[in-house]
Scaffold this active site. Structure first.
Site, PDB file in Angstrom:
ATOM      1  N   GLN A   1      -7.866   5.285 -11.477  1.00  0.00           N
ATOM      2  CA  GLN A   1      -7.848   6.524 -10.685  1.00  0.00           C
ATOM      3  C   GLN A   1      -7.567   7.737 -11.573  1.00  0.00           C
ATOM      4  OE1 GLN A   1      -4.744   5.437  -7.993  1.00  0.00           O
ATOM      5  NE2 GLN A   1      -6.072   4.276  -6.614  1.00  0.00           N
TER       6      GLN A   1
ATOM      7  N   THR B   1      -3.068   1.541  -5.755  1.00  0.00           N
ATOM      8  CA  THR B   1      -2.552   2.304  -6.882  1.00  0.00           C
ATOM      9  C   THR B   1      -1.588   1.446  -7.696  1.00  0.00           C
ATOM     10  OG1 THR B   1      -2.797   4.364  -5.647  1.00  0.00           O
ATOM     11  CG2 THR B   1      -1.329   4.399  -7.556  1.00  0.00           C
TER      12      THR B   1
ATOM     13  N   ASP C   1       4.392  -0.116   2.757  1.00  0.00           N
ATOM     14  CA  ASP C   1       3.008  -0.522   2.988  1.00  0.00           C
ATOM     15  C   ASP C   1       2.721  -1.936   2.481  1.00  0.00           C
ATOM     16  OD1 ASP C   1       3.131   0.184   0.277  1.00  0.00           O
ATOM     17  OD2 ASP C   1       1.759   1.882   0.477  1.00  0.00           O
ATOM     18  N   THR C   2       3.393  -2.341   1.418  1.00  0.00           N
ATOM     19  CA  THR C   2       3.188  -3.701   0.909  1.00  0.00           C
ATOM     20  C   THR C   2       3.574  -4.741   1.947  1.00  0.00           C
ATOM     21  OG1 THR C   2       3.583  -3.003  -1.365  1.00  0.00           O
ATOM     22  CG2 THR C   2       3.822  -5.350  -0.897  1.00  0.00           C
TER      23      THR C   2
ATOM     24  N   GLY D   1      -3.973   9.673   2.831  1.00  0.00           N
ATOM     25  CA  GLY D   1      -3.382   9.113   4.041  1.00  0.00           C
ATOM     26  C   GLY D   1      -4.434   9.057   5.124  1.00  0.00           C
TER      27      GLY D   1
ATOM     28  N   SER E   1      -2.289   8.621  -2.862  1.00  0.00           N
ATOM     29  CA  SER E   1      -3.309   9.635  -3.116  1.00  0.00           C
ATOM     30  C   SER E   1      -4.005  10.102  -1.847  1.00  0.00           C
ATOM     31  CB  SER E   1      -4.358   9.103  -4.101  1.00  0.00           C
ATOM     32  OG  SER E   1      -4.975   7.937  -3.592  1.00  0.00           O
TER      33      SER E   1
END
Length: 498
Positions: free
Chosen positions: A308, A263, A241-242, A16, A14
């Protein structure tokens, strides 16, 4: 030593941001220099629609971040969410905007693929959780729906590699992001020729695998001139990213549970080799590649997405609640008014989330939550129960008991969710850093530059750079009773999803 200055470009589902990291040899300090929205765009054709990521705008925002950082920067690393990709033509140009994993083109594709390729065969090779958003299903849909366009593709690049390519001109397939595709041989750490052949997808479409912490190249000369900055190194970090967040988990012990909560919630543990067997398959566990050849044995769970998306609906209705206001309302709401299965397919698409939550409760014979506070509390409680379920499945697979859960990401801003997770799981929850993904991104750049020895040393640096918070479990008997109710009456099983 001379201070190191690095940039971490972190793209989430959602939003950056570009964050500048400074390392003085003892601590890593962070400075957010550019933040931007990441909103998908839906376009309608004659009969169907397609939901895309606005890659051109995102790349423009990335350039703005580099420009704002000024000239005193040594390197940059990029991480994004998993599974999504872009297609390059023979001239190296982007054929079309990358399609969003929530696009409906993969709906029913898992069932269709299972009729051709046995799922046990897929799992034995990849060790990947079955989700219709996986790259495997996206490419099958691509071949079916956009056959002509797909035939023009010279290469498939996952999103962090796509950004890296347009920055440096060099192409790669970074290990952690490739492992989200359900096309990677988990044991061999290479593309599975068997799966690609069975799916009718050419191996030539994919670059060779590279490991996190590998220099990719230098910033293109044209970009340096356009932005008026000196050339900087582009370093391949853990592109998913994890896995960037995993590198920054401040655990001292070798065996620990982690929860990366944004998210999506990714709940798991770190192991040395893939754990692929019938039990892991039945639980829907995934083996995701990480830094230093480690494996994250984890489960993907729908995370803060439900909150969200509920908040977006209330904003459309004229109620612009902040996340803090929603948490305060949830604290005041009645406990266990409704229990949800966050992984139920009804909650995956965008749209009116409160309406779907009420429908789920009605169809499962529960009280229907009427207020935002009741809805948010029901989501938080149900997420905590999901984490308990994932923890028990992981313990069953690894035959280990874990003393704590290390929780990172945006979810740690919710004291309510953190405490509920400790209560439901009956172990302490240690939170921080919120910026774990950025720390891991920067840390892998330091490892690539031999400024930090390894991930163990990086985790030690983060323990000294951040204040961690600890939540002790309470009311565990009540949560035990609720968990049994949730597990046997609410949780949607895999055979009901297919």
């Amino acid at each position: 030593m001379a201070e190191k200055h690095m940039l971490a470009a972190d793209f989430g589902g959602s939003s950056g941001r570009v964050v500048k990291g400074n390392f003085d040899g003892n601590q890593i300090s962070l400075e957010e220099i550019h933040r931007f929205a990441n909103e998908p765009v839906t376009l309608w054709g004659k009969e169907t629609s397609v939901m895309c990521w606005d890659f051109l705008r995102l790349f423009c925002e990335l350039k703005k971040g580099i420009l704002k950082a000024g000239g005193n920067t040594d390197s940059i690393g990029i991480d994004t969410w998993g599974v999504d990709y872009g297609l390059l033509d023979q001239s190296g140009q982007l054929l079309t905007n990358p399609i969003h994993y929530r696009d409906l083109r993969t709906s029913g594709m898992r069932r269709e693929a299972a009729a051709q390729i046995e799922e046990s065969f897929l799992y034995e090779i990849t060790g990947s959780q079955f989700m219709e958003i996986n790259t495997f299903y996206q490419l099958l849909a691509e071949k079916k729906i956009r056959k002509d366009l797909f035939g023009m593709a010279e290469q498939v690049l996952f999103l962090p590699d796509l950004f890296g390519y347009f920055l440096s001109g060099e192409r790669t397939a970074e290990y952690s992001i490739a492992s989200t595709s359900q096309l990677l041989d988990a044991r061999g750490k290479s593309w599975s020729e068997e799966i690609l052949k069975a799916a009718g997808i050419s191996r030539r479409l994919f670059p060779d695998i590279s490991m996190p912490g590998t220099p990719l190249g230098m910033l293109r000369r044209e970009l340096s001139q356009e932005l008026g900055v000196k050339s900087l190194k582009v370093i391949t970090v853990a592109g998913h990213d994890t896995q960037s967040a995993m590198a920054a988990i401040p655990a001292e012990e070798e065996d620990f549970l982690f929860l990366s909560c944004g998210t999506w919630s990714l709940f798991g543990t770190e192991v040395k080799e893939p754990l692929i067997n019938e039990k892991a398959f039945s639980y829907g566990m995934t083996n995701e590649g990480g830094c230093e050849n480690k494996i994250s044995f984890l489960k993907n769970i729908v995370g803060l997405w439900m909150i969200q998306e509920s908040r977006r609906q209330w904003m459309r209705e004229g109620q612009a609640y902040s996340f803090g206001e929603l948490e305060d309302m949830a604290k005041s709401a009645k406990p266990f008014c409704c229990l949800l299965d966050p992984d139920a397919p009804i909650f995956l698409p965008e749209g009116n989330m409160p309406k779907r939550i009420r429908r789920f409760c009605q169809e499962s014979g529960q009280n229907i939550p009427e207020t935002p506070g009741a809805i948010v509390r029901g989501i938080d409680e149900s997420l905590a129960l999901c984490y308990r379920n994932a923890m028990e499945e992981i313990q069953d697979c690894t035959q280990k008991k874990y003393r704590a859960i290390y929780m990172v990401g945006g979810g740690i801003q919710s004291n309510l969710l953190c405490q509920m997770t400790a209560n439901a799981c009956k172990v302490p929850v240690i939170t921080g850093p919120q910026e774990a993904t950025v720390y891991g991104n920067l840390g892998m750049q330091l490892i690539a530059e031999q400024e930090v020895k390894d991930v163990k040393e990086l985790r030690g640096l983060i323990r000294t750079s951040e204040d961690l918070k600890r939540y002790e479990p309470s009311d565990t008997e009540v949560w035990d009773e609720i968990y049994e109710i949730w597990k046997h009456t609410v949780k949607v099983r895999e055979d009901n999803i297919l």
